[in-house]
Design a protein around this motif. Structure first.
Motif, PDB file in Angstrom:
ATOM      1  N   ALA A  40       0.826  -1.210   0.000  1.00 34.47           N
ATOM      2  CA  ALA A  40       0.000   0.000   0.000  1.00 34.47           C
ATOM      3  C   ALA A  40       0.860   1.260   0.000  1.00 34.47           C
ATOM      4  O   ALA A  40       0.585   2.211  -0.746  1.00 34.47           O
ATOM      5  N   LEU A  41       1.904   1.276   0.824  1.00 31.67           N
ATOM      6  CA  LEU A  41       2.754   2.454   0.903  1.00 31.67           C
ATOM      7  C   LEU A  41       3.486   2.701  -0.412  1.00 31.67           C
ATOM      8  O   LEU A  41       3.539   3.835  -0.892  1.00 31.67           O
ATOM      9  N   THR A  42       4.034   1.655  -1.024  1.00 30.85           N
ATOM     10  CA  THR A  42       4.755   1.860  -2.282  1.00 30.85           C
ATOM     11  C   THR A  42       3.802   2.269  -3.403  1.00 30.85           C
ATOM     12  O   THR A  42       4.180   3.074  -4.261  1.00 30.85           O
ATOM     13  N   ALA A  43       2.582   1.764  -3.390  1.00 33.89           N
ATOM     14  CA  ALA A  43       1.597   2.200  -4.392  1.00 33.89           C
ATOM     15  C   ALA A  43       1.330   3.697  -4.247  1.00 33.89           C
ATOM     16  O   ALA A  43       1.275   4.430  -5.243  1.00 33.89           O
ATOM     17  N   ALA A  44       1.184   4.153  -3.006  1.00 34.63           N
ATOM     18  CA  ALA A  44       0.948   5.586  -2.767  1.00 34.63           C
ATOM     19  C   ALA A  44       2.168   6.418  -3.166  1.00 34.63           C
ATOM     20  O   ALA A  44       2.025   7.478  -3.787  1.00 34.63           O
ATOM     21  N   LEU A  45       3.357   5.951  -2.826  1.00 36.91           N
ATOM     22  CA  LEU A  45       4.576   6.686  -3.184  1.00 36.91           C
ATOM     23  C   LEU A  45       4.768   6.735  -4.695  1.00 36.91           C
ATOM     24  O   LEU A  45       5.164   7.771  -5.245  1.00 36.91           O
ATOM     25  N   ASN A  46       4.481   5.639  -5.387  1.00 40.06           N
ATOM     26  CA  ASN A  46       4.605   5.642  -6.845  1.00 40.06           C
ATOM     27  C   ASN A  46       3.559   6.549  -7.487  1.00 40.06           C
ATOM     28  O   ASN A  46       3.844   7.226  -8.477  1.00 40.06           O
ATOM     29  N   ALA A  47       2.360   6.594  -6.912  1.00 40.82           N
ATOM     30  CA  ALA A  47       1.338   7.520  -7.416  1.00 40.82           C
ATOM     31  C   ALA A  47       1.792   8.960  -7.215  1.00 40.82           C
ATOM     32  O   ALA A  47       1.653   9.797  -8.110  1.00 40.82           O
ATOM     33  N   ALA A  48       2.366   9.255  -6.051  1.00 40.58           N
ATOM     34  CA  ALA A  48       2.879  10.606  -5.788  1.00 40.58           C
ATOM     35  C   ALA A  48       4.002  10.955  -6.754  1.00 40.58           C
ATOM     36  O   ALA A  48       4.112  12.101  -7.206  1.00 40.58           O
ATOM     37  N   THR A  49       4.813   9.971  -7.101  1.00 44.98           N
ATOM     38  CA  THR A  49       5.894  10.199  -8.061  1.00 44.98           C
ATOM     39  C   THR A  49       5.312  10.521  -9.438  1.00 44.98           C
ATOM     40  O   THR A  49       5.747  11.466 -10.095  1.00 44.98           O
ATOM     41  N   ARG A  50       4.323   9.729  -9.876  1.00 43.39           N
ATOM     42  CA  ARG A  50       3.690   9.977 -11.188  1.00 43.39           C
ATOM     43  C   ARG A  50       3.005  11.335 -11.239  1.00 43.39           C
ATOM     44  O   ARG A  50       2.965  11.971 -12.277  1.00 43.39           O
ATOM     45  N   MET A  51       2.460  11.775 -10.112  1.00 44.32           N
ATOM     46  CA  MET A  51       1.787  13.072 -10.061  1.00 44.32           C
ATOM     47  C   MET A  51       2.787  14.219  -9.885  1.00 44.32           C
ATOM     48  O   MET A  51       2.397  15.364  -9.777  1.00 44.32           O
ATOM     49  N   LYS A  52       4.069  13.874  -9.820  1.00 45.92           N
ATOM     50  CA  LYS A  52       5.159  14.841  -9.661  1.00 45.92           C
ATOM     51  C   LYS A  52       5.067  15.609  -8.342  1.00 45.92           C
ATOM     52  O   LYS A  52       5.458  16.767  -8.252  1.00 45.92           O
ATOM     53  N   VAL A  53       4.545  14.939  -7.322  1.00 46.43           N
ATOM     54  CA  VAL A  53       4.489  15.518  -5.982  1.00 46.43           C
ATOM     55  C   VAL A  53       5.866  15.430  -5.333  1.00 46.43           C
ATOM     56  O   VAL A  53       6.277  16.330  -4.603  1.00 46.43           O
ATOM     57  N   LEU A  54       6.578  14.342  -5.622  1.00 44.87           N
ATOM     58  CA  LEU A  54       7.930  14.158  -5.083  1.00 44.87           C
ATOM     59  C   LEU A  54       8.945  14.704  -6.068  1.00 44.87           C
ATOM     60  O   LEU A  54       8.876  14.402  -7.264  1.00 44.87           O
ATOM     61  N   PRO A  55       9.915  15.491  -5.601  1.00 44.52           N
ATOM     62  CA  PRO A  55      10.902  16.099  -6.496  1.00 44.52           C
ATOM     63  C   PRO A  55      11.800  15.056  -7.162  1.00 44.52           C
ATOM     64  O   PRO A  55      12.454  14.255  -6.478  1.00 44.52           O
ATOM     65  N   ALA A  56      11.824  15.043  -8.501  1.00 46.92           N
ATOM     66  CA  ALA A  56      12.570  14.042  -9.270  1.00 46.92           C
ATOM     67  C   ALA A  56      14.061  14.044  -8.950  1.00 46.92           C
ATOM     68  O   ALA A  56      14.684  12.980  -8.882  1.00 46.92           O
ATOM     69  N   ASP A  57      14.649  15.232  -8.745  1.00 49.33           N
ATOM     70  CA  ASP A  57      16.088  15.280  -8.477  1.00 49.33           C
ATOM     71  C   ASP A  57      16.432  14.595  -7.153  1.00 49.33           C
ATOM     72  O   ASP A  57      17.471  13.956  -7.018  1.00 49.33           O
ATOM     73  N   SER A  58      15.545  14.676  -6.182  1.00 52.57           N
ATOM     74  CA  SER A  58      15.774  14.007  -4.901  1.00 52.57           C
ATOM     75  C   SER A  58      15.544  12.507  -5.013  1.00 52.57           C
ATOM     76  O   SER A  58      16.213  11.718  -4.355  1.00 52.57           O
ATOM     77  N   LEU A  59      14.588  12.103  -5.847  1.00 50.70           N
ATOM     78  CA  LEU A  59      14.314  10.680  -6.020  1.00 50.70           C
ATOM     79  C   LEU A  59      15.537   9.942  -6.539  1.00 50.70           C
ATOM     80  O   LEU A  59      15.810   8.816  -6.127  1.00 50.70           O
ATOM     81  N   GLU A  60      16.287  10.579  -7.411  1.00 47.72           N
ATOM     82  CA  GLU A  60      17.504   9.952  -7.954  1.00 47.72           C
ATOM     83  C   GLU A  60      18.474   9.587  -6.839  1.00 47.72           C
ATOM     84  O   GLU A  60      19.192   8.597  -6.938  1.00 47.72           O
ATOM     85  N   LEU A  61      18.485  10.362  -5.762  1.00 46.19           N
ATOM     86  CA  LEU A  61      19.393  10.114  -4.648  1.00 46.19           C
ATOM     87  C   LEU A  61      18.963   8.925  -3.796  1.00 46.19           C
ATOM     88  O   LEU A  61      19.723   8.459  -2.949  1.00 46.19           O
ATOM     89  N   LEU A  62      17.743   8.436  -4.019  1.00 51.35           N
ATOM     90  CA  LEU A  62      17.234   7.293  -3.260  1.00 51.35           C
ATOM     91  C   LEU A  62      17.544   5.957  -3.936  1.00 51.35           C
ATOM     92  O   LEU A  62      17.316   4.897  -3.343  1.00 51.35           O
ATOM     93  N   GLU A  63      18.059   6.011  -5.162  1.00 51.71           N
ATOM     94  CA  GLU A  63      18.283   4.796  -5.945  1.00 51.71           C
ATOM     95  C   GLU A  63      19.065   3.737  -5.172  1.00 51.71           C
ATOM     96  O   GLU A  63      20.126   4.007  -4.608  1.00 51.71           O
ATOM     97  N   GLY A  64      18.478   2.528  -5.126  1.00 52.19           N
ATOM     98  CA  GLY A  64      19.122   1.389  -4.480  1.00 52.19           C
ATOM     99  C   GLY A  64      19.065   1.376  -2.960  1.00 52.19           C
ATOM    100  O   GLY A  64      19.630   0.497  -2.328  1.00 52.19           O
ATOM    101  N   ARG A  65      18.386   2.330  -2.374  1.00 52.99           N
ATOM    102  CA  ARG A  65      18.334   2.424  -0.909  1.00 52.99           C
ATOM    103  C   ARG A  65      17.117   1.691  -0.360  1.00 52.99           C
ATOM    104  O   ARG A  65      16.079   1.585  -1.020  1.00 52.99           O
ATOM    105  N   THR A  66      17.253   1.168   0.858  1.00 49.78           N
ATOM    106  CA  THR A  66      16.163   0.447   1.517  1.00 49.78           C
ATOM    107  C   THR A  66      15.659   1.243   2.715  1.00 49.78           C
ATOM    108  O   THR A  66      16.430   1.942   3.381  1.00 49.78           O
ATOM    109  N   PHE A  67      14.364   1.106   2.980  1.00 52.27           N
ATOM    110  CA  PHE A  67      13.705   1.882   4.017  1.00 52.27           C
ATOM    111  C   PHE A  67      12.813   0.979   4.863  1.00 52.27           C
ATOM    112  O   PHE A  67      12.261  -0.003   4.368  1.00 52.27           O
TER     113      PHE A  67
END
Length: 161
Positions: A40-67
């Protein structure tokens, strides 16, 4: 509608109190499957990404990281990673996630509606943040940069920090 029940007054006076659910809730919650939280959380985060709510430049810095996000008083845990431009659920908790957030439900709700900022909750020991400090700052800055245009006054509870 009477003035005491007007929507603007309800939003302005909206406040989430600090609370802790009974220990029984956590004991039961820990015994339930945890993967639905991550899905559920990843679905919401991916929806926020598609809606451009999350800044793309910051998302690149998350690559390969676990939470890991743990809601202490519900017994709920959500583990996920960011890979290939998508948030992906992890079906078992990593031994050492790159970043872990732990708090009671009330603290996470206060964050979501921007009633409290992460720094205040952290320094009041209501929010535990463990792992990569730089990654923690990146995530905090991402959350601070989110604009909630359609839900603005309701999400912020009539307040801003």
């Amino acid at each position: 509608m009477s003035e005491s029940l007007s929507p603007s007054l309800l939003v302005t006076n909206f406040s989430i109190p600090s609370f802790r659910l009974p220990a029984l809730v956590s004991r039961i919650g820990r015994r339930l499957p945890q993967w639905p939280h991550a899905v559920a959380l990843t679905a919401a985060l991916n929806a926020a990404t598609r809606m451009k709510v999350l800044p793309a430049d910051s998302l690149e810095l998350l690559e390969g990281r676990t939470f890991l996000i743990e809601v202490l008083d519900t017994g709920g845990v959500a583990c996920f990673a960011y890979r290939g431009g998508y948030f992906r659920p992890l079906f078992s908790a990593p031994d050492a996630p790159d970043l872990a957030f732990r708090a009671n439900l009330s603290a996470f709700l206060q964050l979501a509606v921007r009633q409290e900022d992460p720094d205040t909750l952290f320094f009041n020991r209501a929010l535990s943040i463990e792992g990569d400090t730089e990654l923690g700052l990146i995530v905090k800055n991402m959350l601070d940069a989110i604009e909630w245009p359609a839900l603005g006054p309701f999400i912020r509870g009539g307040r801003s920090y």
